[in-house]
Design an enzyme around this catalytic site. Structure first.
Site, PDB file in Angstrom:
ATOM      1  N   ASN A 174      -5.577  12.509  -0.082  1.00 26.79           N
ATOM      2  CA  ASN A 174      -4.734  11.656   0.768  1.00 26.79           C
ATOM      3  C   ASN A 174      -5.665  10.922   1.735  1.00 26.79           C
ATOM      4  OD1 ASN A 174      -2.086  10.739   1.604  1.00 26.79           O
ATOM      5  ND2 ASN A 174      -2.380  11.904   3.479  1.00 26.79           N
ATOM      6  N   LYS A 175      -5.091  10.108   2.562  1.00 25.03           N
ATOM      7  CA  LYS A 175      -5.861   9.261   3.494  1.00 25.03           C
ATOM      8  C   LYS A 175      -6.953  10.047   4.205  1.00 25.03           C
ATOM      9  CE  LYS A 175      -5.689   5.803   3.914  1.00 25.03           C
ATOM     10  NZ  LYS A 175      -6.652   4.915   3.197  1.00 25.03           N
ATOM     11  N   GLN A 185      -2.943   2.946   9.771  1.00 23.95           N
ATOM     12  CA  GLN A 185      -1.609   2.990   9.143  1.00 23.95           C
ATOM     13  C   GLN A 185      -0.621   3.791   9.986  1.00 23.95           C
ATOM     14  OE1 GLN A 185      -4.477   3.473   7.536  1.00 23.95           O
ATOM     15  NE2 GLN A 185      -4.429   2.737   5.439  1.00 23.95           N
ATOM     16  N   ASP A 216      -2.096  10.870  -2.609  1.00 19.63           N
ATOM     17  CA  ASP A 216      -2.382   9.834  -3.612  1.00 19.63           C
ATOM     18  C   ASP A 216      -2.627  10.431  -4.985  1.00 19.63           C
ATOM     19  OD1 ASP A 216      -3.070   8.551  -0.896  1.00 19.63           O
ATOM     20  OD2 ASP A 216      -2.922   6.885  -2.322  1.00 19.63           O
ATOM     21  N   ARG A 263      -7.342  -0.307  -7.117  1.00 18.88           N
ATOM     22  CA  ARG A 263      -7.594   0.844  -6.249  1.00 18.88           C
ATOM     23  C   ARG A 263      -7.670   2.090  -7.134  1.00 18.88           C
ATOM     24  NH1 ARG A 263      -4.370   1.400  -0.835  1.00 18.88           N
ATOM     25  NH2 ARG A 263      -6.342   2.355  -0.228  1.00 18.88           N
ATOM     26  N   ARG A 284       0.841  -1.197   0.000  1.00 19.96           N
ATOM     27  CA  ARG A 284       0.000   0.000   0.000  1.00 19.96           C
ATOM     28  C   ARG A 284       0.876   1.246   0.000  1.00 19.96           C
ATOM     29  NH1 ARG A 284       1.678   1.972   3.916  1.00 19.96           N
ATOM     30  NH2 ARG A 284       0.408   3.833   3.600  1.00 19.96           N
ATOM     31  N   ALA A 293       0.840   5.076  -2.314  1.00 25.01           N
ATOM     32  CA  ALA A 293       0.740   5.330  -3.757  1.00 25.01           C
ATOM     33  C   ALA A 293       1.961   4.841  -4.555  1.00 25.01           C
ATOM     34  CB  ALA A 293       0.463   6.814  -3.984  1.00 25.01           C
TER      35      ALA A 293
HETATM   36  O1  MRU Z   1      -4.822   3.385   1.823  1.00 26.10           O
HETATM   37  P1  MRU Z   1      -3.350   3.581   1.869  1.00 26.10           P
HETATM   38  O2  MRU Z   1      -2.728   3.059   3.111  1.00 26.10           O
HETATM   39  O3  MRU Z   1      -2.688   3.065   0.609  1.00 26.10           O
HETATM   40  O4  MRU Z   1      -3.182   5.157   1.875  1.00 26.10           O
HETATM   41  C1  MRU Z   1      -1.873   5.687   1.781  1.00 26.10           C
HETATM   42  C2  MRU Z   1      -1.819   7.162   1.896  1.00 26.10           C
HETATM   43  O5  MRU Z   1      -2.806   7.832   2.021  1.00 26.10           O
HETATM   44  C3  MRU Z   1      -0.456   7.772   1.756  1.00 26.10           C
HETATM   45  O6  MRU Z   1      -0.381   8.966   2.477  1.00 26.10           O
HETATM   46  C4  MRU Z   1      -0.180   8.084   0.279  1.00 26.10           C
HETATM   47  O7  MRU Z   1      -0.428   6.960  -0.525  1.00 26.10           O
HETATM   48  C5  MRU Z   1       1.231   8.524   0.066  1.00 26.10           C
HETATM   49  S1  MRU Z   1       2.394   7.218   0.298  1.00 26.10           S
HETATM   50  C6  MRU Z   1       3.938   7.896   0.018  1.00 26.10           C
END
Ligand code: MRU
Length: 356
Positions: A257-258, A206, A247, A99, A56, A58
């Protein structure tokens, strides 16, 4: 003297075993309790690993998808290029749908499609070698990109600062260094002694499971807080900057982002704390006019109602809403840190200048 902060081994998150022809990933769903590697040989397995967040973040899902598409071509039963092309395209379509929000997935698969076209005149062995080279490049370039993001981001920070981060934009989410964590790792090597607050990041934790794990392993001062504690920590003056990953960044600077990131940005604005988004160019999507054009993934209700609990915590039959990402309005973003430098508002212009 420079301290060498240990950064999660690049082999850990996602790598390809050339001897066995297997994609090796660290199963992030088991962290921090268990460090277990999975060896994947089929695109369907890679899709499952991406969908279920075994791999997981991006950039990491872009790297995994690139190898997944390569595996699709390798496993083709066809002996001619048109037949291999059909299997390669089927694998790519499967992986792309895993995704929707992180644009790195589509970006990496587009690079693989380009590499396929560039080698399509070769016999199958040459074609496969060309695809493997491209997937390897996507992985190794990501490491260098993250290092540059770290250097550019570190220039915005001062020794001893308290930093707050959300989700995991760390080494686990990339080939190495992370994006939002890259300045933290590079600063640690220079003795900056940052104090990091990691939001736990409901519902998949996370921050609590992954960011805390990798920063702690690197000897960095990290404190986990529940998502609803960020305001309190900021109000006490313990946070001098917020560092997050992303993302997908739209052409106007809105950044997905998350889930929960936009709330943190609103709090940061209230308390006058700079809010920095860290984005490799592969996460910027000039084809998205604004954040409203970014597709937002919705995930299963079990993640809210049952996961992590010994007993279900939401009454049976009650609806849930589980968006995995939100969009932070560009007006709340102090600067976006890329491998090509730090860009600032007005983002429509500064982003356009990144893609001449
Ligand atoms: O759902 P996830 O855990 O893949 O979400 C990840 C994030 O939101 C990260 O902040 C983003 O992908 C950047 S990773 C360098």
């Amino acid at each position: 003297m420079q301290r060498q902060a240990p950064i999660a081994d690049p082999a850990v998150t996602v790598n390809f075993d050339g001897q066995s022809g297997e994609l090796v990933i660290l199963d992030q769903t088991l962290l921090p309790g268990e460090v277990r590697y999975l060896r994947l040989t089929r695109p369907e397995e890679v899709r499952e690993a991406i969908y279920n967040l075994r791999v997981r973040g991006a950039p990491a899902i872009g790297v995994a998808a690139a190898y997944g598409a390569y595996l699709g071509a390798c496993r083709s039963r066809a002996s001619d290029v048109p037949g291999i092309s059909r299997d390669f395209q089927a694998a790519s379509a499967l992986l792309k749908a895993a995704r929707p929000t992180a644009v790195n997935l589509a970006w990496a698969l587009e690079r693989m499609a380009h590499a396929f076209r560039a080698s399509a005149h070769l016999p199958p062995t040459g074609l496969l070698a060309g695809l493997k080279t491209e997937a390897d490049l996507i992985r190794t370039e990501d490491e260098e990109v993250c290092r540059r993001i770290g250097e550019n981001g570190l220039a915005l920070l001062q020794p001893g600062w308290g930093l707050l981060t959300h989700c995991n934009a760390g080494a686990l989410a990339t080939s190495r260094y992370g994006t939002a964590t890259a300045p933290i790792y590079l600063g640690e090597q220079k003795g900056y002694a940052f104090r990091v607050f990691a939001d736990e990041t409901r519902p998949l934790l996370q921050g609590a499971r992954l960011t805390a794990w990798e920063l702690n392993a690197a000897g960095i001062d990290v404190t986990v807080i529940c998502d609803n504690m960020a305001s309190m920590v900021m109000s006490r003056g313990w946070v001098q900057a917020v560092l997050v990953g992303c993302d997908r960044v739209a052409a106007n600077g809105d950044a997905a982002n998350k889930i929960g990131t936009s709330g943190v940005a609103i709090l940061a604005k209230h308390y006058g704390i700079p809010f920095y988004v860290h984005a490799p160019l592969s996460s910027i999507d000039p084809a998205c006019f604004s954040g409203r054009d970014i597709p937002i993934e919705e995930r299963a209700q079990e993640e809210i109602a049952e996961m992590w609990y010994a007993r279900r915590m939401t009454p049976q039959g009650v609806k849930t809403f589980n968006p995995a990402f939100d969009v932070t309005d560009s007006a709340l973003i102090t600067a976006i840190v890329t491998e090509k430098g730090v860009i600032r508002p007005p983002y429509t212009e500064s982003i356009r200048a990144l893609f001449p």
